[in-house]
Write a protein that holds these residues in place. Structure first.
Motif, short mmCIF file in Angstrom:
data_model
loop_
_atom_site.label_atom_id
_atom_site.label_comp_id
_atom_site.label_asym_id
_atom_site.label_seq_id
_atom_site.Cartn_x
_atom_site.Cartn_y
_atom_site.Cartn_z
N LYS A 155 0.93 -1.29 0.24
CA LYS A 155 0.05 0.33 0.01
C LYS A 155 0.93 1.31 -0.12
CE LYS A 155 -4.44 1.22 2.46
NZ LYS A 155 -4.90 1.57 1.50
N SER A 191 -10.81 1.67 -7.36
CA SER A 191 -9.63 2.82 -6.66
C SER A 191 -8.75 2.29 -5.76
CB SER A 191 -9.71 4.47 -6.96
OG SER A 191 -10.85 4.95 -6.07
N LEU A 213 -4.63 -5.43 -4.71
CA LEU A 213 -3.96 -5.29 -3.49
C LEU A 213 -4.94 -5.93 -2.46
CD1 LEU A 213 -2.20 -3.23 -1.44
CD2 LEU A 213 -4.76 -2.36 -0.39
N THR A 252 -15.14 -4.21 -1.97
CA THR A 252 -15.10 -4.42 -0.30
C THR A 252 -13.18 -3.70 -0.16
OG1 THR A 252 -13.38 -6.39 -0.46
CG2 THR A 252 -15.15 -7.14 -0.89
N THR A 254 -11.53 -1.51 3.79
CA THR A 254 -11.24 -1.17 4.42
C THR A 254 -12.61 -0.01 4.84
OG1 THR A 254 -9.39 -1.44 5.73
CG2 THR A 254 -10.41 0.26 6.60
N1 PMP Z 1 -7.39 -1.77 -3.11
C1 PMP Z 1 -7.17 -0.27 -3.10
C2 PMP Z 1 -6.74 -0.01 -4.04
C3 PMP Z 1 -7.10 0.32 -1.74
O1 PMP Z 1 -6.56 1.34 -0.98
C4 PMP Z 1 -8.14 -1.20 -0.86
C5 PMP Z 1 -7.79 -0.14 0.68
N2 PMP Z 1 -7.12 -0.65 1.99
C6 PMP Z 1 -8.09 -2.20 -0.89
C7 PMP Z 1 -8.15 -2.61 -2.44
C8 PMP Z 1 -8.95 -3.57 0.15
O2 PMP Z 1 -8.22 -3.06 1.12
P1 PMP Z 1 -8.94 -3.52 2.81
O3 PMP Z 1 -9.96 -4.08 2.58
O4 PMP Z 1 -7.29 -4.05 2.92
O5 PMP Z 1 -8.41 -2.05 3.45
#
Ligand code: PMP
Length: 313
Positions: A155, A191, A213, A252, A254
């Protein structure tokens, strides 16, 4: 009680935590961050930090990629996070933003021979996407960065120029969010969200090799679907038009929680309403993240050892 930050190895009011304008990370995007939710449980008067350990494990990996020396173990990071949240005293949902960054005040693009630092801030987050009504999306004209360009597994702040280009393009075209394809033309993600779809009772989501990610919420949804609904998730590459033909599609993340997608490229998904599986997953997910499901309490770290005296919000 003002919101607090952990900055330069000490706790201080957020307003006092400042960096210099020569900071390397500001110029070159050389930082690695996380977004962690604290979810307020009214009955227990408690803030539950969700899967905080998993977020910091991902941050440790990102720091290895960026050659950032994180001076704290995952357990120490979790403890520091609890302390910052506790000191801030919020009695509402919060969003926690830890960042490890190249703090050297030095010009020159590189990763090596630079000082690093780490901070944590706590804030509230206005509704990110409309989780109740659902959203309308477009396929972005921007492609998701490839692992050979900037490692998508981290990230990394610099990557988010890619996300910002896609998000602003989508919003300026009148859509709520963008769906990015990778270089091969396969669906990658939103995004700032991973993407799932339901087809003939199965859940499908793109694999890590499609430059997503590896989301903590993605993993949460896969576990809840398997354990509670008996639905396995298939990780496979997905073509753009497969989304058009899905029964249900959702994001999905956070920030985004589980956000239903009702329309893509002006085509309604399924019958155009929030689908059955999406609704059921949302119900389960909110129960779990607020510490209301005893089976998943190991994912929830309470921030308050005793009731904080001052209330925010
Ligand atoms: N993809 C990207 C590009 C993100 O910035 C996020 C947010 N962290 C996610 C997917 C989702 O990841 P998470 O569920 O760990 O928040």
């Amino acid at each position: 009680m003002p919101p607090y930050a952990f900055f330069r190895k000490q706790f201080m009011p957020l307003a006092e935590a400042k960096i210099g304008i020569l900071t390397h990370a500001l110029h070159y995007g050389t930082a690695c961050f996380e977004g962690i939710r604290g979810n307020w449980n009214d009955e227990q008067e408690q803030l539950f930090l969700f899967r905080v350990k998993d977020h910091y494990e991902r941050m440790h990996k990102g720091c290895r990629i960026l050659k950032i020396k994180l001076p704290h173990s995952v357990d120490e990071l979790c403890q520091l996070t609890v302390k910052v949240v506790e000191k801030s005293g919020y009695h509402e949902d919060v969003y926690i933003r830890p960042m490890a960054y190249k703090s050297a005040e030095a010009i020159g693009v590189r990763l090596h021979n630079l000082e690093d630092d780490f901070f944590i801030i706590v804030a509230t987050l206005p509704a990110y996407l409309d989780i109740d009504k659902g959203v309308r999306c477009c396929t972005s004209s921007w492609r998701r960065v490839d692992d050979t360009m900037i490692p998508a597994r981290g990230k990394i702040t610099g990557i988010y120029v890619n996300s910002a280009l896609a998000k602003t393009e989508a919003n300026e075209l009148g859509f709520d969010e963008a769906i990015l394809l990778n270089h091969d033309g396969h669906v990658s993600e939103g995004s700032g969200e991973n993407i799932f779809f339901v087809l003939e009772g199965k859940l499908v989501t793109p694999p890590s090799s499609d430059n997503i990610l590896m989301g903590v919420t993605r993993d949460t949804v896969m576990q809840l679907a398997r354990n509670e609904l008996g639905i396995e998730t298939v990780e496979m590459s997905v073509d753009r038009t497969e989304l058009y033909l899905a029964d249900e599609v959702f994001f999905t993340g956070t920030a985004a929680h589980i956000t239903p997608i009702l329309e893509i490229d002006h085509r309604p998904i399924g019958n155009g309403d929030i689908g059955k599986v999406t609704k059921e997953l949302q119900r389960l997910y909110f129960e779990v993240i607020k510490g209301k499901n005893s089976k998943y309490l190991h994912w929830c770290t309470p921030a308050y050892s005793k009731l904080a005296k001052t209330r925010h919000g």
